[in-house]
Design an enzyme around this catalytic site. Structure first.
Site, PDB file in Angstrom:
ATOM      1  N   GLY A  51       0.278  -1.051   0.269  1.00 54.67           N
ATOM      2  CA  GLY A  51       0.075  -0.552  -0.074  1.00 54.67           C
ATOM      3  C   GLY A  51       0.785   1.215   0.266  1.00 54.67           C
ATOM      4  CB  ILE A  99      -8.963 -10.011 -13.449  1.00 56.29           C
ATOM      5  CG1 ILE A  99      -7.235 -10.179 -13.784  1.00 56.29           C
ATOM      6  CG2 ILE A  99      -9.265  -9.661 -14.266  1.00 56.29           C
ATOM      7  CD1 ILE A  99      -6.701  -8.942 -14.537  1.00 56.29           C
ATOM      8  CG  LEU A 100     -11.665  -4.121 -10.980  1.00 53.25           C
ATOM      9  CD1 LEU A 100     -11.383  -2.832 -11.978  1.00 53.25           C
ATOM     10  CD2 LEU A 100     -12.258  -4.429  -9.749  1.00 53.25           C
ATOM     11  CG  ASN A 106      -4.260  -0.534 -12.987  1.00 52.35           C
ATOM     12  OD1 ASN A 106      -4.142  -0.901 -11.677  1.00 52.35           O
ATOM     13  ND2 ASN A 106      -3.216  -1.377 -13.713  1.00 52.35           N
ATOM     14  CG  HIS A 130       1.343  -2.833 -15.357  1.00 46.54           C
ATOM     15  ND1 HIS A 130       1.271  -3.580 -14.989  1.00 46.54           N
ATOM     16  CD2 HIS A 130       2.450  -2.023 -16.080  1.00 46.54           C
ATOM     17  CE1 HIS A 130       1.414  -4.531 -15.818  1.00 46.54           C
ATOM     18  NE2 HIS A 130       3.095  -3.797 -16.172  1.00 46.54           N
TER      19      HIS A 130
HETATM   20  C1  GAR Z   1       3.071  -1.199  -7.400  1.00 49.09           C
HETATM   21  O1  GAR Z   1       4.488  -1.166  -7.798  1.00 49.09           O
HETATM   22  C2  GAR Z   1       2.336  -1.823  -8.989  1.00 49.09           C
HETATM   23  O2  GAR Z   1       2.587  -0.967 -10.134  1.00 49.09           O
HETATM   24  C3  GAR Z   1       1.876  -3.009  -8.832  1.00 49.09           C
HETATM   25  O3  GAR Z   1       1.817  -3.324  -7.928  1.00 49.09           O
HETATM   26  C4  GAR Z   1       2.693  -2.265  -6.765  1.00 49.09           C
HETATM   27  C5  GAR Z   1       2.428  -2.870  -5.397  1.00 49.09           C
HETATM   28  O4  GAR Z   1       2.702  -1.423  -4.602  1.00 49.09           O
HETATM   29  N1  GAR Z   1       0.454  -2.743  -8.952  1.00 49.09           N
HETATM   30  C6  GAR Z   1       0.682  -4.024 -10.478  1.00 49.09           C
HETATM   31  O5  GAR Z   1       1.797  -4.636 -10.588  1.00 49.09           O
HETATM   32  C7  GAR Z   1      -0.363  -4.564 -10.662  1.00 49.09           C
HETATM   33  N2  GAR Z   1      -0.175  -4.832 -12.474  1.00 49.09           N
HETATM   34  P1  GAR Z   1       2.571  -0.671  -3.196  1.00 49.09           P
HETATM   35  O6  GAR Z   1       1.414  -2.095  -2.391  1.00 49.09           O
HETATM   36  O7  GAR Z   1       3.179  -0.724  -2.709  1.00 49.09           O
HETATM   37  O8  GAR Z   1       1.594   0.266  -3.667  1.00 49.09           O
END
Ligand code: GAR
Length: 212
Positions: A14, A94-95, A109, A111
């Site tokens: 998070g 996936i939503l 989102n 990424h």
């Molecule tokens: C982030 O790097 C985000 O971009 C990625 O998960 C991580 C979450 O970090 N999301 C994906 O890969 C979606 N396909 P966080 O929990 O510290 O925000």
């Protein structure tokens, strides 16, 4: 659209959620994080939300059982909370189509790569950085986009790059990419809240005039 209600969906640490909480608390963006929803009850992001007195909800297998029931529960929560914008901040699931259809161009989102590179099904979290390293690319980055039916295929709002150095490892790339994620995600939400994003086909027109 000032004062819109935001739901942030998470699965893990998070840190992007934290960037959004900080942005709201510092009044960088006008909006309320009405609820944080996690599909993992142990996600540290849930604690971050609780620390800031934000309502949380766990929508997982243990509580709701089948995929269908979980999808139904998620949609119901979003509707009950009268959510205007859904932000996927490290939501590694996936939503369901029902939510994508009900919230067209209202789901954002983040990424951890420059879409369309290293994106699509199976590319999430650290896996993305591992592939980046193995391919030996010199530049990677992060992308904020609207969500549609295609995994990582929706209209792109913002992208930012980072250099990949010869000695980088997964951790150092992750750290560099997260740093820019924490800037472009709150910025994209701010642009949305201020009505500065116009989706035209698969492209997004960003009106940036007078941005602080
Ligand atoms: C982030 O790097 C985000 O971009 C990625 O998960 C991580 C979450 O970090 N999301 C994906 O890969 C979606 N396909 P966080 O929990 O510290 O925000």
């Amino acid at each position: 659209m000032a004062g819109i209600k935001i739901a942030v969906l998470i699965s893990g640490g998070g840190s992007n959620l934290q960037a959004l909480i900080d942005a709201v608390e510092q009044k960088y963006l006008q909006g309320e994080i009405a609820i944080v929803i996690s599909n993992k009850k142990e996600a540290y992001g849930v604690k971050r939300a609780q620390k800031h007195h934000i309502k949380t909800s766990i929508v997982d297998k243990e509580t709701y059982g089948t995929r269908e029931k979980r999808d139904e529960a998620l949609l119901k929560i979003l509707q009950q909370e009268e959510i205007d914008l859904i932000v996927l901040a490290g939501y590694l699931a996936i939503l369901p189509r029902s939510i994508v259809e009900n919230y067209r161009n209202k789901i954002i989102n983040i990424h951890p790569s420059l879409i369309p590179s290293f994106s699509g099904e199976g590319y999430y979290g650290e896996k993305v950085h591992r592939e980046v390293l193995e391919r030996g690319v010199k530049i990677t980055g992060a992308t904020v986009h609207f969500v549609n039916e295609e995994t990582d295929g929706g209209p792109i709002i913002l992208q930012e790059t980072v250099d990949v150095e010869f000695d980088d490892d997964i951790n150092s790339i992750k750290e560099k990419v997260l740093k820019i994620e924490h800037q472009i995600l709150p910025l994209a939400v701010k642009l949305f809240v201020e009505g500065r994003l116009r989706v035209m086909g698969n492209k997004v027109k960003v009106k940036t005039g007078n941005l602080k």
